[in-house]
Design an enzyme around this catalytic site. Structure first.
Site, mmCIF file in Angstrom:
data_model
loop_
_atom_site.group_PDB
_atom_site.id
_atom_site.type_symbol
_atom_site.label_atom_id
_atom_site.label_comp_id
_atom_site.label_asym_id
_atom_site.label_seq_id
_atom_site.Cartn_x
_atom_site.Cartn_y
_atom_site.Cartn_z
ATOM 1 N N GLU A 46 10.004 1.043 10.424
ATOM 2 C CA GLU A 46 11.160 1.871 10.088
ATOM 3 C C GLU A 46 10.509 3.289 10.219
ATOM 4 O O GLU A 46 9.638 3.600 9.385
ATOM 5 C CB GLU A 46 11.766 1.688 8.665
ATOM 6 N N LYS A 68 0.828 -1.207 -0.048
ATOM 7 C CA LYS A 68 -0.049 0.071 0.029
ATOM 8 C C LYS A 68 0.950 0.951 0.000
ATOM 9 O O LYS A 68 1.449 1.631 0.978
ATOM 10 C CB LYS A 68 -0.995 -0.056 1.300
ATOM 11 N N CYS A 115 13.967 10.267 6.557
ATOM 12 C CA CYS A 115 13.736 9.798 8.043
ATOM 13 C C CYS A 115 15.007 9.928 8.613
ATOM 14 O O CYS A 115 15.007 10.373 9.799
ATOM 15 C CB CYS A 115 13.379 8.494 8.024
ATOM 16 N N GLU A 174 10.410 15.431 15.022
ATOM 17 C CA GLU A 174 10.699 15.442 13.762
ATOM 18 C C GLU A 174 9.678 16.397 13.110
ATOM 19 O O GLU A 174 8.895 16.557 13.066
ATOM 20 C CB GLU A 174 10.491 14.075 13.378
HETATM 21 P P1 NAP Z 1 2.704 8.287 7.906
HETATM 22 O O1 NAP Z 1 1.432 9.291 7.932
HETATM 23 O O2 NAP Z 1 3.057 7.324 8.996
HETATM 24 O O3 NAP Z 1 2.111 7.334 6.529
HETATM 25 C C1 NAP Z 1 2.780 6.111 6.148
HETATM 26 C C2 NAP Z 1 2.124 4.970 5.403
HETATM 27 O O4 NAP Z 1 0.997 4.600 6.478
HETATM 28 C C3 NAP Z 1 0.997 5.682 4.488
HETATM 29 O O5 NAP Z 1 0.834 4.704 3.586
HETATM 30 C C4 NAP Z 1 -0.223 6.187 4.893
HETATM 31 O O6 NAP Z 1 -1.428 5.957 4.252
HETATM 32 C C5 NAP Z 1 -0.279 4.689 6.023
HETATM 33 N N1 NAP Z 1 -1.436 4.998 7.297
HETATM 34 C C6 NAP Z 1 -1.578 6.081 7.753
HETATM 35 N N2 NAP Z 1 -2.399 5.839 8.831
HETATM 36 C C7 NAP Z 1 -2.659 4.373 9.046
HETATM 37 C C8 NAP Z 1 -3.278 3.509 9.644
HETATM 38 N N3 NAP Z 1 -3.924 3.821 10.820
HETATM 39 N N4 NAP Z 1 -2.976 2.089 9.674
HETATM 40 C C9 NAP Z 1 -2.445 1.702 8.644
HETATM 41 N N5 NAP Z 1 -1.420 2.448 7.535
HETATM 42 C C10 NAP Z 1 -1.676 3.771 7.931
HETATM 43 O O7 NAP Z 1 4.020 8.793 7.469
HETATM 44 P P2 NAP Z 1 4.053 9.798 6.034
HETATM 45 O O8 NAP Z 1 3.735 11.147 6.632
HETATM 46 O O9 NAP Z 1 3.713 9.275 4.973
HETATM 47 O O10 NAP Z 1 5.722 9.728 6.060
HETATM 48 C C11 NAP Z 1 6.576 10.406 7.033
HETATM 49 C C12 NAP Z 1 7.240 9.529 8.051
HETATM 50 O O11 NAP Z 1 7.770 8.540 7.719
HETATM 51 C C13 NAP Z 1 8.191 10.254 8.915
HETATM 52 O O12 NAP Z 1 7.789 10.397 10.113
HETATM 53 C C14 NAP Z 1 9.445 9.448 8.566
HETATM 54 O O13 NAP Z 1 10.538 9.611 9.435
HETATM 55 C C15 NAP Z 1 9.180 8.373 8.249
HETATM 56 N N6 NAP Z 1 9.776 7.884 7.354
HETATM 57 C C16 NAP Z 1 10.706 6.600 8.008
HETATM 58 C C17 NAP Z 1 11.712 5.877 7.065
HETATM 59 C C18 NAP Z 1 12.591 4.906 7.742
HETATM 60 O O14 NAP Z 1 13.104 4.150 7.104
HETATM 61 N N7 NAP Z 1 12.686 4.831 9.186
HETATM 62 C C19 NAP Z 1 11.823 5.908 5.756
HETATM 63 C C20 NAP Z 1 10.831 7.027 5.392
HETATM 64 C C21 NAP Z 1 9.976 7.847 6.065
HETATM 65 P P3 NAP Z 1 -1.905 7.364 3.747
HETATM 66 O O15 NAP Z 1 -0.856 8.078 2.848
HETATM 67 O O16 NAP Z 1 -3.191 6.789 3.143
HETATM 68 O O17 NAP Z 1 -2.129 8.424 5.011
#
Ligand code: NAP
Ligand code: MG
Length: 505
Positions: free
Chosen positions: A254, A178, A288, A391
């Site tokens: 992650e 997804k 990240c 963050e």
């Molecule tokens: P996010 O809001 O956590 O969303 C990530 C994914 O999860 C999206 O596909 C989102 O779908 C989905 N999602 C949201 N709510 C959910 C739920 N209740 N149940 C299941 N899935 C759900 O993160 P983001 O804003 O896209 O990305 C930024 C974050 O990712 C930052 O905190 C960053 O540090 C972290 N990140 C970490 C790494 C690593 O390797 N450690 C790498 C990249 C990014 P929708 O888009 O449809 O909301």
């Protein structure tokens, strides 16, 4: 009909509801495409198809080298379509075409190649040394887990899809992906390419664009799912853990970070300033493991801050489709608003930043200034400030002074996160000593952002659970079965060894 389609059970299709979601190019705020908006019903259908493909299909029974051949073919397919994939990635995410062409698309190919190598080289059966029960032979079988789901963020959409699909398939699992709602195009495009090339049996790879709250929750909680791999925010990561706990699924998480890049007094200032600026502002800070806290030795502090201010002025904001642009828009206007909000907070907490702190002026015509934010540097930031602890996921750097190596380590580790970090120094022994004391999953010495599929990547503390990539990232998609064969079975003279524990049977 949507412009791209879901991949469910080998078929490219619309969402069952017929609903679509719009995706935008953040650089000009123009609509790029209508994507299928999958819902719970589509997720359940994909999970059931995945279950069947794993339980009855040919994929898990293929040998490692046979699966490797398919993975290499996917890598080659990506390579053949690299220009289109890079363009779509840049348009959909606001990342620069330079990043998409030089990092995202080749990085995805490398991931498929690396995990093909794992499938070929990592043995599926390993003899175990016999120590305690000498009258037996023992071995371990490495087996796939089953239906693996991957939920991915918007900052590296194509690369993250590859990081989830390649190891899962290499180890003999089936994969359901997804992508994030802001940036689903390239994962759907990859699904289309693989389907048209008829590379995989139905149900082995499925891709669903749709909301996290419905599709994502189903992928993380459905009892037919065997493993969830999630990359995204720590907040949603906690929710994923809860959802997966219902049927005790293993999770790989992650999550977020607030990484420290430590600049020692013996660092080469030119190299170290490049590592700090590139380490923070690459992709507008939407990485990240960005080194968003620069910890700088007081002995070189003023000089170093001067170099940072000077060089940051040279960073080119502009059209992401121009190869010379360093930073394009953030993924969405809302992300620029987040950066703006944190800058207001930073002004309250520590005063004016030495550069940036606002939307840029003078962008080329046609670009949406509301999605852009200038590289911003706050200095003399106490590590306890919110801008140093939370963050931001935007181009905001906190510079924090320290007086001794011990203090630098203490500040670096004073964070709920532990994803990565850097040490910039001309004394390797000193730098390695500090790296060993940093509680993070990766440390770069005299470098930053160097991630490759053959090295483990993941976080300590609230930055995550488990490691992706490397051999570790292969093993998280396998489970181990121990088989014990009593020596009598192979005709050797032996009494059952458990008689010592139960002499009455
Ligand atoms: P996010 O809001 O956590 O969303 C990530 C994914 O999860 C999206 O596909 C989102 O779908 C989905 N999602 C949201 N709510 C959910 C739920 N209740 N149940 C299941 N899935 C759900 O993160 P983001 O804003 O896209 O990305 C930024 C974050 O990712 C930052 O905190 C960053 O540090 C972290 N990140 C970490 C790494 C690593 O390797 N450690 C790498 C990249 C990014 P929708 O888009 O449809 O909301
Ligand atoms: Mg988009």
């Amino acid at each position: 009909m949507a412009d791209y389609q879901l991949l469910i059970n080998g078929e490219l299709c619309d969402a069952a509801s017929g609903e679509t979601l719009e995706t935008y190019n953040p650089a000009n705020n123009e609509k790029l495409a209508d994507l299928p908006k999958a819902g719970k019903q589509d997720a359940v259908r994909a999970i059931e198809a995945g279950r069947k493909a794993f339980d009855e299909g040919p994929w898990p029974a293929l040998s490692g080298p046979e699966r490797a051949e398919k993975l290499r073919a996917i890598g080659a397919l990506i390579n053949d379509n690299q220009a289109e994939l890079a363009e779509l990635e840049a348009l959909d995410s606001g990342g620069t075409i330079r990043k998409a062409s030089l990092a995202d698309v080749p990085g995805a190919v490398q991931a498929f190649e690396w995990f093909a190598k794992m499938a070929e080289e990592q043995p599926a059966k390993v003899d175990l040394p016999v120590a305690v029960f000498p009258e037996s032979t023992n071995y371990a079988l490495y087996e796939p887990l089953g239906v693996c789901t991957g939920i991915i963020p918007w900052n590296f959409p194509f690369l993250m899809a590859a990081w989830k699909i390649a190891p899962a398939l290499a180890a003999g699992n089936v994969s359901i992906i997804k992508p994030a709602s802001y940036t689903s195009i390239t994962a759907l495009k990859l699904a289309q390419l693989i389907t048209e090339a008829d590379l995989l049996p139905p149900g082995v790879l499925q891709v669903l664009s749709g909301p996290g709250g419905s599709v994502g929750e189903e992928l993380a909680s459905n009892p037919l799912v065997d493993k969830v791999a999630f990359t995204g925010s720590t907040e949603v990561g906690r929710r994923i853990m809860q959802l997966a706990s219902g049927t005790v699924k293993p999770v790989t998480l992650e999550l977020g970070g607030k990484s420290a890049n430590i600049v020692l007094d013996d660092a080469d200032l030119d190299q170290a300033s490049a590592a700090v600026l590139w380490g923070t502002f690459f992709h507008g800070g939407q990485v990240c493991e960005s080194g968003t806290r620069a910890l700088v030795d007081k002995k070189i502090y003023d000089e170093f801050v001067g170099v940072l201010a000077d060089k940051s002025g040279k960073i080119l904001l502009g059209d992401p489709m121009d190869f010379m642009t360093d930073i394009g828009p953030l993924v969405h206007r809302s992300q620029a608003e987040t950066a703006e909000r944190y800058c207001a907070l930073g002004r309250d907490e520590v005063g004016e930043p030495i550069c940036g702190g606002a939307k840029p002026e003078g962008l080329p015509e046609g670009l949406d200034v509301n999605a852009y934010f200038q590289p911003t540097i706050f200095t003399d930031v106490p590590n306890s400030a919110k801008i140093a602890q939370e963050e931001i996921f935007g181009p905001v750097l906190c510079v924090i002074p320290f007086e001794s190596d011990d203090e630098a380590v203490a500040i670096a580790n004073d964070s709920i996160y532990g994803l990565a970090g850097g040490v910039q120094s001309s004394n390797l022994e000193r730098a390695e000593g500090i790296a060993a004391r940093m509680r993070t999953g990766t440390v770069w010495i005299n470098d930053y952002h160097m991630i490759s599929p053959d090295r483990p990547f993941g976080g300590y503390k609230q930055s995550g659970v488990g490691r992706e990539l490397g051999t570790y990232g292969y093993d998280i998609y396998r489970q181990v079965k121990h088989v014990h064969v009593n020596a009598e079975s192979s005709g050797r003279d032996n009494h059952l060894q458990y008689t010592a524990l139960s002499s009455n049977i």
